[in-house]
Design an enzyme around this catalytic site. Structure first.
Site, PDB file in Angstrom:
ATOM      1  N   ASP A  63       0.631  -1.025  -0.458  1.00  0.00           N
ATOM      2  CA  ASP A  63       0.423  -0.174  -0.027  1.00  0.00           C
ATOM      3  C   ASP A  63       0.885   1.480  -0.372  1.00  0.00           C
ATOM      4  O   ASP A  63       0.324   1.664  -0.313  1.00  0.00           O
ATOM      5  CB  ASP A  63      -0.716  -0.169   1.618  1.00  0.00           C
ATOM      6  CG  ASP A  63      -1.675  -1.087   1.429  1.00  0.00           C
ATOM      7  OD1 ASP A  63      -1.902  -1.861  -0.048  1.00  0.00           O
ATOM      8  OD2 ASP A  63      -2.349  -1.548   2.572  1.00  0.00           O
ATOM      9  N   GLY A  64       1.969   1.026   0.388  1.00  0.00           N
ATOM     10  CA  GLY A  64       2.618   2.619   0.367  1.00  0.00           C
ATOM     11  C   GLY A  64       3.283   2.653  -1.034  1.00  0.00           C
ATOM     12  O   GLY A  64       3.744   3.635  -0.979  1.00  0.00           O
ATOM     13  N   ALA A  85      -6.796   2.352   7.689  1.00  0.00           N
ATOM     14  CA  ALA A  85      -5.550   2.076   8.269  1.00  0.00           C
ATOM     15  C   ALA A  85      -5.490   2.662   9.585  1.00  0.00           C
ATOM     16  O   ALA A  85      -5.851   1.717  10.535  1.00  0.00           O
ATOM     17  CB  ALA A  85      -5.027   3.020   7.406  1.00  0.00           C
TER      18      ALA A  85
END
Length: 446
Positions: free
Chosen positions: A176-177, A310
């Site tokens: 996801d980064g 998140a």
């Protein structure tokens, strides 16, 4: 959230033809035994139609209230909201430039990266952009295939080169980064993003790399559904002193040359916390200029629907689908048993400042980056940006989201409860000893 074609350079959202709506006749009708079956058939047809609908929008409200009341018509406020389920990608012209973002410091991504860029350059004749630091990887430069196409790659450096209007398409390799990094690189219009799951969590990366050629070919031909992931526009307003000794704040309505340079767009969340101080944070929260509450605790999370899964979900917030136009406000360890996370409309402006009674300052971070101190008199203003991140779906908006919940967060995973057939037989026979023995056995099995 409405999307205009100006949001993208070479692509726009194509809306599927609207589904035909059933026509309901509200006139009186005589019911007898002969047409009872037809009415039942109509009911079944209507109920099945409602379950088959693909609209993700709420139904348009009826605007007349009773015989006399209604909503005043205001032509200046009329807007058209497209059904998120009908948002599909189309290209104004064939994409020529592609930005490939790979996860750093991960040797397992090197082989897929070489395969991808080689295929894009040699098979698709595309101009491939990569970060300049990627070419400094010693292991990557030892690869024979990569050395053959290394000189054909175009490089950029984060913080120095502006990629605006240079990239048609983005491919992410990692977790996801990588998608968060793509959002950071494009602080205005973002090209369509296709994210391959080669990282650890992969909540925002729905594609698998096994058959990347077929998947990419389909995307480049324009066959894809989109999820428009809204972003938050965050602007810091510093309290400063002018030469005459009077304090003033940066103009919050400055457009767009001065304000845009100070703004940051975040995809997940902006976090305000107490930093290294041992004291509680004391943060004032305003909504559209009205004081709402003061947050006394470790801090505050302001997140998008994408960011609700998140940091916010770890702090006790609910999970919101990415197509829902909303902003989530979640306290971090509040010193109050009644302070629950709230969801506010996407169109509001939030103002966050350190309370005058606060014993300490606060710290702000944007998607985990650009951490800076928020002093007394400073304020942070947060609104929904007009520039979303167009994330390409592997299947569709609903299937991808629930697949991510199941695979990434193991949502609602538990052992299935056993049926009562065996227990019913034992109860009927009156054998309480055997019944207790079976119950104990099941407890140990679980």
């Amino acid at each position: 959230m409405s999307t205009t074609p100006e949001s993208f350079k070479h692509n726009h959202i194509k809306q599927s033809p609207p589904q035909s709506q059933p026509c309901h006749n509200f006139s009186k009708r005589v019911v007898n035994d002969n047409d009872a079956s037809s009415i039942a058939s109509d009911d079944r047809m209507n109920s099945s139609w409602w379950w088959r609908t693909r609209s993700l929008n709420a139904p348009s409200p009826f605007q007349q209230f009773g015989p006399c009341g209604g909503i005043m018509k205001n032509s200046a406020m009329v807007m058209q909201i497209q059904d998120p389920a009908s948002q599909r990608l189309t290209w104004y012209k064939p994409p020529l430039t592609v930005l490939v973002i790979k996860k750093v410091c991960d040797a397992s991504v090197l082989t897929p990266f070489v395969q991808l860029v080689t295929w894009l350059v040699q098979e698709k004749n595309m101009v491939v952009w990569v970060e300049s630091a990627v070419l400094d990887d010693v292991t990557l430069n030892e690869d024979i295939k990569f050395r053959s196409i290394r000189d054909k790659l175009v490089t950029f450096k984060d913080g120095r080169d502006d990629l605006t209007d240079r990239i048609d398409f983005i491919v992410c390799l990692g977790g996801d980064g990588t998608l968060l990094y793509a959002s950071l690189l494009f602080q205005q219009s973002v090209p369509p993003v296709m994210a391959f799951h080669l990282g650890s969590l992969g909540f925002l990366t729905p594609f698998r790399f096994d058959n990347f050629q077929e998947q990419l070919t389909s995307i480049l031909e324009g066959h894809a559904a989109l999820t428009l992931r809204s972003r938050l526009r965050c602007v810091m307003h510093r309290k400063t002193e002018n030469p005459h000794g009077f304090e003033h704040a940066v103009d919050s309505n400055a457009e767009p040359s001065s304000s845009l340079a100070n703004s940051i767009l975040v995809l997940n969340e902006v976090v305000i916390d107490r930093g290294p101080s041992p004291y509680l944070s004391n943060i004032d929260l305003f909504l559209d200029g009205k004081y709402i509450t003061s947050v006394q605790g470790d801090g505050l999370i302001v997140s998008t629907p994408t960011g609700s899964t998140a940091y916010a979900v770890a702090a006790g917030a609910s999970m919101i689908h990415s197509s829902v136009p909303a902003i989530m406000v979640t306290p971090i360890c509040p010193h109050s048993l009644s302070f629950r996370p709230i969801v506010v409309p996407a169109g509001v402006e939030l103002k966050i400042s350190v309370s005058p009674e606060s014993r300490n300052t606060s710290w702000v971070s944007f998607d985990g980056r650009n951490r800076q101190e928020l002093f007394h008199g400073d304020s942070l203003r947060v609104t929904t940006s007009i520039y979303p991140v167009p994330s390409i779906c592997a299947q569709d908006q609903i299937s991808d989201w629930f697949a991510s919940l199941a695979d990434g967060l193991h949502w609602n995973v538990r052992k299935r409860q056993k049926c009562l057939d065996e227990l019913s037989d034992l109860t009927a026979s009156g054998s309480e000893d055997i019944f207790d023995e079976i119950e104990n056995t099941k407890l140990y099995d679980v």
